[in-house]
Design a protein around this motif. Structure first.
Motif, PDB file in Angstrom:
ATOM      1  N   UNK A  20       0.652  -1.357   0.074  1.00  0.00           N
ATOM      2  CA  UNK A  20       0.002  -0.003   0.128  1.00  0.00           C
ATOM      3  C   UNK A  20       0.964   1.395   0.078  1.00  0.00           C
ATOM      4  N   UNK A  21       2.005   1.157   0.684  1.00  0.00           N
ATOM      5  CA  UNK A  21       2.954   2.331   0.751  1.00  0.00           C
ATOM      6  C   UNK A  21       3.479   2.535  -0.592  1.00  0.00           C
ATOM      7  N   UNK A  22       3.920   1.449  -1.010  1.00  0.00           N
ATOM      8  CA  UNK A  22       4.450   1.636  -2.312  1.00  0.00           C
ATOM      9  C   UNK A  22       3.484   2.183  -3.445  1.00  0.00           C
ATOM     10  N   UNK A  23       2.209   1.629  -3.498  1.00  0.00           N
ATOM     11  CA  UNK A  23       1.215   2.211  -4.214  1.00  0.00           C
ATOM     12  C   UNK A  23       1.013   3.861  -4.005  1.00  0.00           C
ATOM     13  N   UNK A  24       1.063   4.044  -2.847  1.00  0.00           N
ATOM     14  CA  UNK A  24       0.568   5.716  -2.656  1.00  0.00           C
ATOM     15  C   UNK A  24       1.840   6.477  -3.120  1.00  0.00           C
ATOM     16  N   UNK A  25       3.059   5.953  -2.932  1.00  0.00           N
ATOM     17  CA  UNK A  25       4.247   6.725  -3.435  1.00  0.00           C
ATOM     18  C   UNK A  25       4.074   6.958  -4.988  1.00  0.00           C
ATOM     19  N   UNK A  26       3.696   5.558  -5.512  1.00  0.00           N
ATOM     20  CA  UNK A  26       3.589   5.797  -7.040  1.00  0.00           C
ATOM     21  C   UNK A  26       2.337   6.760  -7.521  1.00  0.00           C
ATOM     22  N   UNK A  27       1.275   6.682  -6.729  1.00  0.00           N
ATOM     23  CA  UNK A  27       0.278   7.355  -7.061  1.00  0.00           C
ATOM     24  C   UNK A  27       0.688   8.851  -7.016  1.00  0.00           C
ATOM     25  N   UNK A  28       1.287   9.263  -5.879  1.00  0.00           N
ATOM     26  CA  UNK A  28       1.728  10.606  -5.793  1.00  0.00           C
ATOM     27  C   UNK A  28       2.768  11.058  -6.855  1.00  0.00           C
ATOM     28  N   UNK A  29       3.500  10.001  -7.747  1.00  0.00           N
ATOM     29  CA  UNK A  29       4.121  10.526  -8.665  1.00  0.00           C
ATOM     30  C   UNK A  29       3.341  11.154 -10.120  1.00  0.00           C
ATOM     31  N   UNK A  30       2.011  10.418 -10.227  1.00  0.00           N
ATOM     32  CA  UNK A  30       1.113  10.765 -11.026  1.00  0.00           C
ATOM     33  C   UNK A  30       0.839  12.309 -11.260  1.00  0.00           C
ATOM     34  N   UNK A  31       0.641  12.750 -12.592  1.00  0.00           N
ATOM     35  CA  UNK A  31       0.398  13.974 -12.622  1.00  0.00           C
ATOM     36  C   UNK A  31      -1.366  14.104 -12.072  1.00  0.00           C
ATOM     37  N   UNK A  32      -1.385  15.501 -11.447  1.00  0.00           N
ATOM     38  CA  UNK A  32      -2.547  15.482 -10.846  1.00  0.00           C
ATOM     39  C   UNK A  32      -4.004  15.134 -11.473  1.00  0.00           C
TER      40      UNK A  32
END
Length: 183
Positions: free
Chosen positions: A102-114
């Motif tokens: 889940x933490x990996x996913x959150x970090x990856x999600x934060x890297x996406x354009x808004x």
């Protein structure tokens, strides 16, 4: 004007989804809580403008999204945490594999354009249809579909996911769960 108890119950029921969406936008739990509170206050104040029989959750998400962008305009430019330094200070080492995933996913999600992050959260996590998400975002349905598709592709790249076999429990967890099921 909508029925007060029904409207109030709808607001309360939407809080967890609103908070999840607010956290994804604000990247800060305190700011997210403030966004949700402001959204609920505005919704309560403007409940007479809510059309009964329409999607209350979508209406609330639109208010929250508009409030977020209004606050962003007021604050000017925000500090970007592209390398995750500030996020890492807030992170707690998870005790289970699922929490780490889940933490990996959150970090990856934060890297996406808004715009992609917003679309994939509305459709993938919040359960809105493409049409509802398009209405919330104020854009065409095709635009939302494109954003979700690009977001999913980028998430797979960032998380190094090559296929459906990498979703869900690992082989050991599957064996443990499968052994308790009788045919």
């Amino acid at each position: 004007m909508s029925e007060l108890p029904e409207f109030k119950a709808g607001l309360v029921q939407a809080i967890p989804s609103l908070r999840a969406f607010a956290v994804s936008l604000a990247h800060n739990a305190d700011r997210a809580d403030d966004l949700v509170q402001e959204t609920l206050v505005k919704a309560w104040d403007k409940q007479s403008s809510f059309e009964q029989g329409t999607n209350l959750k979508a209406w609330l998400f639109t208010i929250l999204r508009n409030e977020f962008y209004s606050q962003m305009r007021k604050r000017g430019r925000e500090v970007q945490d592209t390398e995750g330094i500030m996020t890492a200070r807030l992170a707690i080492h998870p005790g289970q594999q699922g929490r780490m995933d889940l933490e990996d996913f959150r970090r990856a999600l934060a890297l996406l354009p808004e715009d992609q992050r917003e679309a994939v959260i509305l459709v993938g996590a919040s359960g809105f249809s493409y049409e509802e998400a398009a209405q919330i975002c104020g854009c065409a349905v095709g635009t939302v579909k494109s954003r979700v598709s690009r977001a999913r592709t980028r998430l797979q790249e960032l998380l190094a996911i090559s296929g459906e076999g990498e979703y869900g429990p690992d082989a050991i967890s599957s064996q443990v769960l499968g052994s308790g099921v009788s045919g």
